[in-house]
Write an enzyme that holds these catalytic residues in place. Structure first.
Site, PDB file in Angstrom:
ATOM      1  CB  SER A  17    -137.584   2.415 -42.038  1.00 53.96           C
ATOM      2  OG  SER A  17    -136.894   2.767 -41.785  1.00 53.96           O
ATOM      3  CG  ASN A  18    -133.067  -0.286 -40.078  1.00 55.27           C
ATOM      4  OD1 ASN A  18    -132.234  -1.327 -40.357  1.00 55.27           O
ATOM      5  ND2 ASN A  18    -132.549   1.199 -40.240  1.00 55.27           N
ATOM      6  NE  ARG A  64    -128.815   8.640 -24.021  1.00 54.25           N
ATOM      7  CZ  ARG A  64    -128.803   9.501 -23.406  1.00 54.25           C
ATOM      8  NH1 ARG A  64    -128.721  11.086 -23.844  1.00 54.25           N
ATOM      9  NH2 ARG A  64    -127.761   9.525 -21.920  1.00 54.25           N
ATOM     10  CG  HIS A  66    -122.549   3.585 -39.274  1.00 53.96           C
ATOM     11  ND1 HIS A  66    -122.278   4.782 -38.471  1.00 53.96           N
ATOM     12  CD2 HIS A  66    -121.424   4.367 -40.175  1.00 53.96           C
ATOM     13  CE1 HIS A  66    -121.888   6.083 -39.371  1.00 53.96           C
ATOM     14  NE2 HIS A  66    -121.316   5.559 -39.941  1.00 53.96           N
ATOM     15  CG  ASP A  84    -120.635   4.773 -35.776  1.00 47.70           C
ATOM     16  OD1 ASP A  84    -121.211   4.269 -35.621  1.00 47.70           O
ATOM     17  OD2 ASP A  84    -119.894   5.586 -36.828  1.00 47.70           O
TER      18      ASP A  84
HETATM   19  C1  GRF Z   1    -130.012   4.499 -40.140  1.00 43.54           C
HETATM   20  O1  GRF Z   1    -129.825   5.224 -41.370  1.00 43.54           O
HETATM   21  C2  GRF Z   1    -129.590   4.065 -39.520  1.00 43.54           C
HETATM   22  O2  GRF Z   1    -128.319   3.587 -39.827  1.00 43.54           O
HETATM   23  C3  GRF Z   1    -129.307   5.364 -38.498  1.00 43.54           C
HETATM   24  O3  GRF Z   1    -129.874   5.255 -38.060  1.00 43.54           O
HETATM   25  C4  GRF Z   1    -130.743   5.456 -38.966  1.00 43.54           C
HETATM   26  C5  GRF Z   1    -132.346   4.703 -38.151  1.00 43.54           C
HETATM   27  O4  GRF Z   1    -133.406   4.717 -39.588  1.00 43.54           O
HETATM   28  N1  GRF Z   1    -128.122   3.822 -36.756  1.00 43.54           N
HETATM   29  P1  GRF Z   1    -135.052   3.575 -38.717  1.00 43.54           P
HETATM   30  O5  GRF Z   1    -135.287   4.685 -37.610  1.00 43.54           O
HETATM   31  O6  GRF Z   1    -134.277   2.339 -39.152  1.00 43.54           O
HETATM   32  O7  GRF Z   1    -135.458   4.776 -40.196  1.00 43.54           O
END
Ligand code: GRF
Length: 211
Positions: free
Chosen positions: A13-14, A91, A109, A145
């Protein structure tokens, strides 16, 4: 045009938010490849649907993390990315990878770092009784992180929140924050030198946004 390689292992989704943002004609950046360690990652399908090149490098078959990271760095180098964007890449990356793209790897994060690093950040926030949480885009260093923070988006933790509800609220914030920072990077408003990260943001831009 700034070239971004996105690494994703899951639903993507990101990645989708990043693809939308970099498709805008006024943003001087493009996703040049989406790479994954999982052949079935939805992120790869999303990239293909948009005509963005994909690459898969399964971690199976690599006895050592370092060997995998070397192969991944070599694979990405073919696409000549300026920056690497981690978007749910499940990873831990070793110095072998990070040194190849020194200071040019960003991650998102789901907490307000330095609070709640590592796994299950949303659950950690609820269990700690935090009244607010959110997400952080940071440069990746050798810790978990711990790298320099670029920007954060803040959301409330509401009474009765479950981990899922909070995660959904944070995810909506992620979809605004990551494209915003990606644009800053593409514009050259975020730079790195020996002194650390420096910012030359337009008036009104904030590194901590409320949602
Ligand atoms: C998100 O919650 C991001 O903060 C974390 O992994 C998740 C990825 O979600 N690092 P998506 O695959 O982008 O939906």
């Amino acid at each position: 045009m700034t070239r971004f390689a996105v690494l994703a292992s899951g639903r993507g989704s990101n990645l989708e938010a990043l693809l939308d943002a970099t498709a805008a004609p006024d943003v001087p950046g493009r996703v040049c490849v989406v790479a994954s360690n999982r052949r079935r990652a939805r992120a790869l399908e999303l990239a293909t649907e948009r005509g963005v090149p994909t690459a898969v490098l399964s971690h199976k078959g690599f006895a050592k993390r370092k060997a995998y990271d070397r192969a991944l760095a070599d694979l990405l180098a073919v696409y000549q990315p300026d920056w690497i964007l981690l978007a749910g890449f499940m990873r831990v990356l070793t110095p072998t990878f990070l040194d190849a793209f020194e200071g040019r790897v960003l991650n998102i994060h789901p907490s307000l770092l330095p609070a709640f690093p590592g796994l299950h950040a949303q659950r950690q926030a609820i269990e700690a009784g935090a009244s607010e949480s959110g997400c952080t885009v940071h440069l990746v260093d050798r810790g978990t992180d711990t790298g320099p923070i670029v920007a954060q988006a803040v959301v409330p933790v509401l009474s009765g929140d479950t981990e899922d509800r909070l995660a959904g609220r944070i995810l909506a914030a992620e979809h605004r924050l990551y494209p915003m920072v990606t644009r800053w990077v593409a514009e050259g408003w975020v730079t790195l030198d020996s002194g650390g990260v420096s910012f030359d943001l337009p008036e009104g831009a904030s590194r901590r946004i409320p949602m």
